[in-house]
Design a protein around this motif. Structure first.
Motif, PDB file in Angstrom:
ATOM      1  N   ALA A 152       0.828  -1.207   0.000  1.00 53.65           N
ATOM      2  CA  ALA A 152       0.000   0.000   0.000  1.00 53.65           C
ATOM      3  C   ALA A 152       0.864   1.261   0.000  1.00 53.65           C
ATOM      4  CB  ALA A 152      -0.928  -0.002   1.218  1.00 53.65           C
ATOM      5  N   LEU A 153       1.930   1.260   0.795  1.00 60.55           N
ATOM      6  CA  LEU A 153       2.830   2.416   0.826  1.00 60.55           C
ATOM      7  C   LEU A 153       3.527   2.608  -0.520  1.00 60.55           C
ATOM      8  CD1 LEU A 153       4.499   2.060   4.354  1.00 60.55           C
ATOM      9  CD2 LEU A 153       2.786   3.720   3.642  1.00 60.55           C
ATOM     10  N   TYR A 154       3.855   1.501  -1.175  1.00 61.48           N
ATOM     11  CA  TYR A 154       4.503   1.605  -2.493  1.00 61.48           C
ATOM     12  C   TYR A 154       3.535   2.145  -3.545  1.00 61.48           C
ATOM     13  CZ  TYR A 154       8.460   0.482  -5.550  1.00 61.48           C
ATOM     14  OH  TYR A 154       9.551   0.546  -6.387  1.00 61.48           O
ATOM     15  N   ILE A 203       9.721   4.565   8.301  1.00 60.84           N
ATOM     16  CA  ILE A 203       9.256   4.581   6.918  1.00 60.84           C
ATOM     17  C   ILE A 203       7.886   5.241   6.814  1.00 60.84           C
ATOM     18  CG2 ILE A 203       8.455   3.086   5.032  1.00 60.84           C
ATOM     19  CD1 ILE A 203      10.727   1.154   5.777  1.00 60.84           C
ATOM     20  N   CYS A 204       6.998   4.931   7.764  1.00 61.93           N
ATOM     21  CA  CYS A 204       5.653   5.526   7.757  1.00 61.93           C
ATOM     22  C   CYS A 204       5.706   7.044   7.965  1.00 61.93           C
ATOM     23  CB  CYS A 204       4.782   4.876   8.824  1.00 61.93           C
ATOM     24  SG  CYS A 204       4.320   3.164   8.456  1.00 61.93           S
ATOM     25  N   CYS A 239       6.725   8.606   4.840  1.00 60.17           N
ATOM     26  CA  CYS A 239       5.592   8.521   3.911  1.00 60.17           C
ATOM     27  C   CYS A 239       4.638   9.694   4.121  1.00 60.17           C
ATOM     28  CB  CYS A 239       4.862   7.197   4.113  1.00 60.17           C
ATOM     29  SG  CYS A 239       3.395   6.972   3.068  1.00 60.17           S
ATOM     30  N   ALA A 240       4.344   9.988   5.382  1.00 60.92           N
ATOM     31  CA  ALA A 240       3.467  11.123   5.688  1.00 60.92           C
ATOM     32  C   ALA A 240       4.097  12.441   5.243  1.00 60.92           C
ATOM     33  CB  ALA A 240       3.173  11.154   7.190  1.00 60.92           C
ATOM     34  N   VAL A 241       5.413  12.555   5.400  1.00 58.13           N
ATOM     35  CA  VAL A 241       6.111  13.782   4.985  1.00 58.13           C
ATOM     36  C   VAL A 241       5.987  13.992   3.486  1.00 58.13           C
ATOM     37  CG1 VAL A 241       8.378  14.884   4.774  1.00 58.13           C
ATOM     38  CG2 VAL A 241       7.735  13.771   6.913  1.00 58.13           C
ATOM     39  N   THR A 291      -2.266   9.881   1.270  1.00 55.09           N
ATOM     40  CA  THR A 291      -0.986   9.319   1.724  1.00 55.09           C
ATOM     41  C   THR A 291      -0.753   9.587   3.206  1.00 55.09           C
ATOM     42  OG1 THR A 291       0.005   9.551  -0.473  1.00 55.09           O
ATOM     43  CG2 THR A 291       1.514   9.391   1.395  1.00 55.09           C
ATOM     44  N   VAL A 292      -0.989  10.816   3.635  1.00 54.72           N
ATOM     45  CA  VAL A 292      -0.777  11.179   5.041  1.00 54.72           C
ATOM     46  C   VAL A 292      -1.682  10.355   5.954  1.00 54.72           C
ATOM     47  CG1 VAL A 292      -0.949  13.027   6.745  1.00 54.72           C
ATOM     48  CG2 VAL A 292      -0.006  13.513   4.478  1.00 54.72           C
ATOM     49  N   GLY A 293      -2.947  10.229   5.588  1.00 54.68           N
ATOM     50  CA  GLY A 293      -3.902   9.502   6.419  1.00 54.68           C
ATOM     51  C   GLY A 293      -3.552   8.029   6.563  1.00 54.68           C
ATOM     52  N   LEU A 294      -3.218   7.375   5.459  1.00 58.03           N
ATOM     53  CA  LEU A 294      -2.904   5.953   5.516  1.00 58.03           C
ATOM     54  C   LEU A 294      -1.570   5.704   6.226  1.00 58.03           C
ATOM     55  CD1 LEU A 294      -4.080   4.726   1.987  1.00 58.03           C
ATOM     56  CD2 LEU A 294      -5.173   4.353   4.208  1.00 58.03           C
ATOM     57  N   ALA A 295      -0.603   6.589   6.052  1.00 59.78           N
ATOM     58  CA  ALA A 295       0.684   6.427   6.735  1.00 59.78           C
ATOM     59  C   ALA A 295       0.504   6.456   8.251  1.00 59.78           C
ATOM     60  CB  ALA A 295       1.649   7.524   6.295  1.00 59.78           C
ATOM     61  N   ALA A 296      -0.358   7.330   8.723  1.00 63.04           N
ATOM     62  CA  ALA A 296      -0.611   7.423  10.164  1.00 63.04           C
ATOM     63  C   ALA A 296      -1.231   6.138  10.693  1.00 63.04           C
ATOM     64  CB  ALA A 296      -1.532   8.613  10.447  1.00 63.04           C
TER      65      ALA A 296
END
Length: 501
Positions: free
Chosen positions: A69-71, A132-133, A136-138, A234-239
């Motif tokens: 998901a992050l990728y 890494i998360c 990702c948010a950044v 991206t920010v929401g899912l990373a959190a």
């Protein structure tokens, strides 16, 4: 993950149960020798297999979908500039062709520059998954801010900082996977991870098409909404992912103590040694990494691979030259990447099943050569689209095997492996900086596809050369010869270490 065969397990127990002292009279330092954890001693093969299966299933559920998901998010936020071009960003910001190409390539300048220090940090901290998360948010925040740019300069700044933030993800993710899976499982897991980028490529165009329908809402152009929506997502899912992503085998909350011991033990047994990261400084590990010949052989393989794969940065633009409208263009970018997802997983699975790397790199690249020959030779719509369909499947099928080959070929502490991943990935992403300037003379793009063709041939030569080098090293190990400071340690040799071919 298959459990150890009975004879291997018994041999491991025989070799390690009595290693209580670093030396046993033969001047071999065994303080890093693998020892069977107390919680696993006396268990039957069936009991070990049951623990193996449970631990692997939990890691597969917790780690792999999260990284995929992050990728996907990584690729959406990186590649959405191609969809934004089709949506009119060049016209709205007054970008020339060179300006647009620079906006694409400048991301990789930032991306390349921070990968090594980022992976050095990830290998030394207690929570690499959470790190890494956070990154990702950044990059999600930076991507959303791109929706507010009004000039080429501000676009270039946002893209540069996006590259800085994204530098943490891919080499960090591959390193994280290597801390949970043995080398016999790495190709399939790397393929699963890589499928995230292909899903992003496959459906990124369709997702962009839906977001672009917001064009004019609150007075904002559709391409601005594209950056904003994907950045916020991206920010929401990373959190959310940061709350449960695994960090290290011994700290996974959902594993039992016995499962944690088994994870750690099978990794040590796979490498023939305990990890010595805590005994090695980052500087020493960096020196070990850059002086190892295997680093540069594998780097040559991946470098040629990524040059050939650079077409993905311009995929919607190249497909757009087939003459369809914006909607159809974005839609037909999907099938090649769906096919690619299937191809990389099948190739990764088969590579692990056969414990073979070289042919699983060379055979896919024969199709890469074919695709580039077609692309250079003709602008026929059907032939060009066929080439676009086979190219991602072929070069990305090889990429995942090369990346898993790195893990199985690196000896030494985990921090060295982390640095090698970062060094190789950083250097091999430099083609993304200069290949963007090859995409001129539409619709033929003769220079771009010509360079990709040459790189494809070089990849085949580099993979064959790496195979021959590692085969020679294995022959020396069989004869009991010293393979030097970059070869396996005495403890690893005692455990039967051999390089995968």
């Amino acid at each position: 993950m298959s459990s150890l065969h009975e004879d291997t397990y018994k041999e491991a127990v025989k070799h390690t149960e009595d290693v209580d002292h670093p030396y046993l009279g033969d001047n071999v330092d065994r303080h890093l020798a693998v020892q069977v954890p107390e919680s696993l001693r006396g268990l039957s093969e069936d009991e070990i297999a049951k623990i193996d299966k449970a631990a692997t299933r939990k890691i597969d559920i917790l780690l792999m979908p999260t990284l995929v998901a992050l990728y996907i998010l990584n690729y959406l936020d990186r590649q959405n500039i191609s969809s934004a071009k089709i949506a009119g960003i060049s016209k709205d910001l007054g970008l020339t062709t060179t300006d647009y190409n620079t906006a694409v390539s400048v991301l990789f300048a930032g991306y390349v520059s921070l990968q090594v220090p980022s992976n050095m940090l990830a290998s030394k901290i207690a929570y690499p998954g959470i790190y890494i998360c956070i990154m990702c948010a950044v990059w999600g925040i930076i991507s959303a801010c791109t929706g507010a740019v009004h000039s080429f300069a501000s676009l270039a700044v946002c893209r540069t900082f996006l590259g800085f933030a994204e530098a943490a993800f891919f080499p960090g993710a591959v390193y994280l996977v290597s801390t949970f899976y043995t080398k016999r499982s790495m190709a399939l897991r790397t393929a699963i991870l890589y499928s995230g980028s292909q899903i992003g490529n496959a459906f990124g165009g369709l997702f962009a098409l839906a977001i672009l329908e917001l064009d004019g809402t609150h007075g904002l152009e559709g391409w601005r909404w594209l950056f904003i929506v994907e950045g916020v997502l991206t920010v929401g899912l990373a959190a959310i992912f940061a709350t449960f992503i695994p960090n290290k085998p011994q700290t996974v909350r959902w594993l039992t103590p016995q499962e944690k011991d088994r994870l750690q033990y099978r990794l040590e047994l796979d490498r023939g040694s305990k990890d010595a990261t805590d005994e090695v400084s980052v500087g020493t590990a960096f020196k070990m990494a850059v002086t190892d010949p295997k680093t540069w052989l594998l780097c040559a393989c991946l470098q040629a691979n990524y040059i050939a794969a650079s077409v993905t940065n311009f995929f919607p633009v190249v497909v757009n030259t087939l003459g369809f409208n914006r909607t159809i263009t974005l839609a037909i970018t999907c099938p090649p990447y769906v096919l690619c997802c299937i191809a990389v997983i099948v190739n990764g699975w088969h590579s692990d099943k056969k414990s073979e790397r070289t042919l699983h790199i060379i055979v896919p690249f024969i199709f890469t050569v074919l695709g580039n020959v077609i692309a250079v030779a003709t602008t026929n719509v059907a032939a060009r689209y066929f080439a676009m369909c086979i190219l991602p499947s072929s070069f990305y099928s090889a990429s995942i095997v090369i990346l898993s080959w790195i893990s199985s070929s690196v000896t030494g502490p985990a921090v060295k492996r982390a640095i090698i991943y970062a060094v190789i990935n950083a250097l091999c992403n430099t083609p993304n900086i200069w290949t963007s300037y090859l995409y001129f003379n539409a619709p033929k793009y003769t220079a771009a596809f010509g360079v990709d063709l040459a790189a494809s041939v070089l990849l085949i030569i580099a993979a064959a050369s790496t195979h021959l080098y590692l085969k020679r090293q294995n022959s020396r190990l069989e004869r009991g010869e010293d393979t030097g400071k970059h070869g396996p340690s005495a403890v690893q040799i005692e455990a039967g270490f051999r390089y995968q071919l």
